[in-house]
Scaffold this active site. Structure first.
Site, PDB file in Angstrom:
ATOM      1  N   LYS A  65       1.114  -1.150   0.442  1.00  0.00           N
ATOM      2  CA  LYS A  65      -0.255  -0.032   0.549  1.00  0.00           C
ATOM      3  C   LYS A  65       0.759   0.846   0.262  1.00  0.00           C
ATOM      4  CE  LYS A  65      -4.216   0.712   2.679  1.00  0.00           C
ATOM      5  NZ  LYS A  65      -5.046   0.212   3.598  1.00  0.00           N
TER       6      LYS A  65
HETATM    7  O1  G3P Z   1      -8.878   1.579   4.284  1.00  0.00           O
HETATM    8  C1  G3P Z   1      -8.850   2.324   5.101  1.00  0.00           C
HETATM    9  C2  G3P Z   1      -9.565   2.073   6.324  1.00  0.00           C
HETATM   10  O2  G3P Z   1      -9.211   2.021   7.352  1.00  0.00           O
HETATM   11  C3  G3P Z   1      -9.673   4.122   6.761  1.00  0.00           C
HETATM   12  O3  G3P Z   1     -11.320   4.113   7.318  1.00  0.00           O
HETATM   13  O4  G3P Z   1     -13.273   4.902   9.075  1.00  0.00           O
HETATM   14  O5  G3P Z   1     -10.787   5.425   9.286  1.00  0.00           O
HETATM   15  O6  G3P Z   1     -11.868   6.304   7.854  1.00  0.00           O
HETATM   16  P1  G3P Z   1     -11.334   4.854   8.089  1.00  0.00           P
END
Ligand code: G3P
Length: 218
Positions: free
Chosen positions: A87
């Site tokens: 990533k």
């Molecule tokens: O895959 C990306 C994710 O982990 C981010 O999620 O909820 O932190 O925006 P969030």
């Protein structure tokens, strides 16, 4: 649409794997920190453990922000296991790194994507996946699902092989909307996936079936 589990939590990964419905896992440094995984060796062992549980792609994120650092980390991560996808953040050094890693046969997931232009550069560099963060767009009053729809249409129209991996999914309806939009992959925490099962008529119907059976067999 493939389902990736968006977590570094081993117990949740095992639960989803046992359900038989996940096609891979995505992690990021915040998710690793949430599990208390620190130090290179522990981090590498954790990725290897995840790969031993699931069959599909496992995204492991670099923490360098310069080209050389990203390439060094990516080579190490990719060498851990054939399921690892590296990533890389969508910054200029990251786009260079994706181009280079693609030419080396290392698969990449371009992360922190919030608009069409960023996704276009990731696709042109040859990213395997591009990860638009739909929940974080919704958080600031934009429409994450609209970005997924746009990217799916544009990538199809121009024939990019890069897969649209909808990330930052916060709830069950996001998953349904990603599916309707034609996302290649949705990466989600476990709860929104389990939420897909919920319907009051299912609960009521099952209770009725079982009580009718009990009455007759009492
Ligand atoms: O895959 C990306 C994710 O982990 C981010 O999620 O909820 O932190 O925006 P969030």
């Amino acid at each position: 649409m493939k389902f990736f589990l968006d977590t570094a939590n081993i117990s949740q990964i095992e639960t989803a794997q046992n359900l038989g419905i996940i096609d891979g896992v995505t992690t990021n440094p915040s998710l690793m920190a949430k599990e208390g995984i620190k130090g290179d060796e522990n981090v590498f062992n954790h990725y290897k453990k995840i790969c031993s549980i699931v069959d599909g792609d496992v995204s492991a994120e670099v923490i360098s922000t310069d080209f050389e650092g990203m390439i060094g980390e990516a080579e190490k991560l990719a060498s851990l296991h054939p399921q690892i996808v590296v990533k890389i953040p969508v910054i200029s050094e990251g786009i260079r790194a994706i181009k280079h890693l693609t030419s080396m046969g290392i698969r990449t997931n371009c992360t922190l994507v919030f608009n069409t232009g960023q996704a276009l550069l990731a696709a042109k560099a040859g990213a395997t996946y591009v990860s638009p963060f739909i929940g974080r767009l919704d958080d600031i009053g934009e429409n994450g699902i609209e970005l997924i729809e746009k990217l799916v249409d544009l990538f199809n129209y121009y024939g990019y092989e890069t897969q649209v991996l909808a990330a930052s999914i916060r709830h069950t309806n996001h998953i349904i909307k990603c599916m309707e939009a034609g996302a290649d992959v949705a990466t989600c925490p476990l709860d929104p996936i389990l939420g897909l099962l919920n319907h009051p008529l299912t609960d009521a119907g099952l209770e009725k079936f079982l009580s009718d059976h009990r009455k007759l067999n009492a």
